[in-house]
Scaffold this motif. Structure first.
Motif, PDB file in Angstrom:
ATOM      1  N   UNK A 141      -0.045 -95.251  12.863  1.00 42.17           N
ATOM      2  CA  UNK A 141      -1.312 -94.584  13.105  1.00 42.17           C
ATOM      3  C   UNK A 141      -1.087 -93.075  13.006  1.00 42.17           C
ATOM      4  N   UNK A 142      -2.009 -92.392  12.331  1.00 43.16           N
ATOM      5  CA  UNK A 142      -1.825 -90.968  12.037  1.00 43.16           C
ATOM      6  C   UNK A 142      -3.133 -90.222  12.287  1.00 43.16           C
ATOM      7  N   UNK A 143      -3.079 -89.212  13.148  1.00 42.08           N
ATOM      8  CA  UNK A 143      -4.277 -88.441  13.472  1.00 42.08           C
ATOM      9  C   UNK A 143      -4.249 -87.028  12.963  1.00 42.08           C
ATOM     10  N   UNK A 144      -3.410 -86.748  11.987  1.00 39.67           N
ATOM     11  CA  UNK A 144      -3.206 -85.366  11.545  1.00 39.67           C
ATOM     12  C   UNK A 144      -4.028 -84.934  10.362  1.00 39.67           C
ATOM     13  N   UNK A 145      -5.017 -85.731   9.954  1.00 38.35           N
ATOM     14  CA  UNK A 145      -5.851 -85.359   8.814  1.00 38.35           C
ATOM     15  C   UNK A 145      -7.208 -84.851   9.303  1.00 38.35           C
ATOM     16  N   UNK A 146      -8.094 -84.533   8.383  1.00 32.40           N
ATOM     17  CA  UNK A 146      -9.439 -84.076   8.723  1.00 32.40           C
ATOM     18  C   UNK A 146     -10.336 -85.233   9.133  1.00 32.40           C
ATOM     19  N   UNK A 147     -11.574 -84.907   9.438  1.00 35.97           N
ATOM     20  CA  UNK A 147     -12.546 -85.895   9.902  1.00 35.97           C
ATOM     21  C   UNK A 147     -12.877 -86.905   8.804  1.00 35.97           C
ATOM     22  N   UNK A 148     -12.984 -88.173   9.193  1.00 38.35           N
ATOM     23  CA  UNK A 148     -13.361 -89.235   8.259  1.00 38.35           C
ATOM     24  C   UNK A 148     -14.835 -89.596   8.426  1.00 38.35           C
ATOM     25  N   UNK A 149     -15.328 -90.352   7.481  1.00 38.57           N
ATOM     26  CA  UNK A 149     -16.649 -90.990   7.565  1.00 38.57           C
ATOM     27  C   UNK A 149     -16.426 -92.479   7.315  1.00 38.57           C
ATOM     28  N   UNK A 150     -17.217 -93.387   7.941  1.00 41.40           N
ATOM     29  CA  UNK A 150     -16.995 -94.823   7.730  1.00 41.40           C
ATOM     30  C   UNK A 150     -16.933 -95.241   6.258  1.00 41.40           C
ATOM     31  N   UNK A 151     -17.660 -94.512   5.374  1.00 37.47           N
ATOM     32  CA  UNK A 151     -17.634 -94.877   3.960  1.00 37.47           C
ATOM     33  C   UNK A 151     -16.268 -94.598   3.332  1.00 37.47           C
ATOM     34  N   UNK A 152     -15.438 -93.790   4.002  1.00 32.84           N
ATOM     35  CA  UNK A 152     -14.122 -93.465   3.463  1.00 32.84           C
ATOM     36  C   UNK A 152     -13.084 -94.538   3.740  1.00 32.84           C
ATOM     37  N   UNK A 153     -13.392 -95.527   4.575  1.00 33.24           N
ATOM     38  CA  UNK A 153     -12.377 -96.496   4.992  1.00 33.24           C
ATOM     39  C   UNK A 153     -11.709 -97.175   3.799  1.00 33.24           C
TER      40      UNK A 153
END
Length: 334
Positions: A253-265
């Motif tokens: 698990x990695x939290x070091x990126x920018x904000x996601x959107x559900x469509x990006x999954x």
């Protein structure tokens, strides 16, 4: 034998294992040090999984032929029958009249909360960190018999995937088994602990190729637990990238990126040579080190940013609408 709500064997001379388990070789070696005769009786399908150095007999059914063999070689009152992942169904007549209630099962999860099977995959998916070593009487209802003895442990922090859980569990299983048998040899009487019948759940068996398809619309934590549940010793959780079916292992698990959107999954955000970064529906990402093709070759270096992992809804629907059953011939999907 059961007397006054206690389980005991006054003169334990034999142990017959019914089924198969990778710890059997160690159990038989230990039994020999205690002057206990051991034998493995298994089904034709399970025989393929047994250590080739072990001797065993195969029976498709626990029929008159099986019963005749047991009576010819063992005195029931002096024999402990141990079900270890056995594929047979034990009816009331066999349990009471033939085995004379000297039939027990070792179960690797808390009862009645986790009856059934599925290995450690269910534990990992649910973040269950408690290891249970438990022996209970076999009844006609699966995993419902009174508990004879149990011990609790915590899975170590470093246990992440199924293989880690198996290794730790088997070490504790060997310890629990030896302690239990020594107590029986010393003629200890175990007070039976009834299981509550108004709580609990049943975990169905899992088959990786059917049940291991990733639902990318789950949360990042749910996805990583799911992938870990089908990591080694299994072939890995399944998904698609382009037209290629692949299996995923070694995930963090990695939290070091920018904000996601559900469509990006499922989107591959970056390929860092030895790993890829994949978006999820929440604000965490996955770092994936192994994406295996049909030949179990790691294809990480072929994956491009902008590609997307996905699983067809038909695969997810099939996984949830069908169930796998194991018997003496193998498995069936219904």
């Amino acid at each position: 034998m059961i007397k006054n709500n206690h389980f005991e064997i006054k003169n334990l001379k034999n142990i017959v294992f019914l089924g198969e388990d990778e710890c059997l070789k160690d159990f038989i070696r230990f039994n020999k040090t205690q002057g206990i005769k051991s034998e493995i009786i298994t089904s034709p399908h399970q025989a393929k999984n047994l250590d080739k150095t072990l001797s065993f007999k195969k029976f498709m059914r626990l029929d008159k032929k099986f019963q005749s063999y047991i009576r010819s070689n063992y005195k029931i009152e002096e024999t402990l029958f141990v079900s270890v992942a056995s594929r047979w169904i034990f009816n009331q007549h066999l349990i009471n009249r033939f085995f004379k209630k000297n039939l027990i099962n070792f179960h690797g999860a808390r009862l009645p909360f986790d009856s059934g099977s599925g290995g450690f995959s269910w534990n990992i998916m649910r973040n269950d960190r408690i290891c249970i070593q438990l022996a209970h009487l076999v009844t006609k209802e699966i995993d419902k018999g009174p508990i004879i003895s149990y011990e609790k442990f915590l899975y170590p922090y470093e246990c992440k995937i199924s293989k880690d859980f198996y290794n730790f569990y088997n070490d504790k299983f060997r310890y629990f088994y030896k302690k239990f048998i020594l107590s029986l040899k010393k003629k200890r009487k175990f007070k039976l602990i009834p299981q509550l019948d108004y709580i609990g759940r049943y975990n169905p068996r899992l088959l990786t190729k059917k049940d291991g398809w990733i639902d990318w619309y789950q949360s990042s934590e749910e996805i990583i637990n799911f992938i870990n549940a089908f990591d080694d010793p299994y072939e890995g959780a399944s998904t698609m990238i382009g037209k290629v079916k692949c299996n995923i292992k070694k995930v963090q698990l990695h939290g070091g990126e920018g904000k996601n959107h559900p469509f990006m999954t499922g989107l591959v955000l970056r390929n860092d040579k030895n790993w890829i970064v994949v978006a999820t529906r929440d604000n965490n990402c996955l770092i994936i080190e192994e994406v295996l093709d049909a030949k179990s070759k790691n294809i990480i270096n072929k994956i491009k940013p902008g590609q997307r992992f996905f699983t067809l809804s038909q695969k997810l629907d099939y996984s949830k609408s069908k169930r796998v059953f194991f018997d003496t011939k193998g498995f069936k999907i219904k």
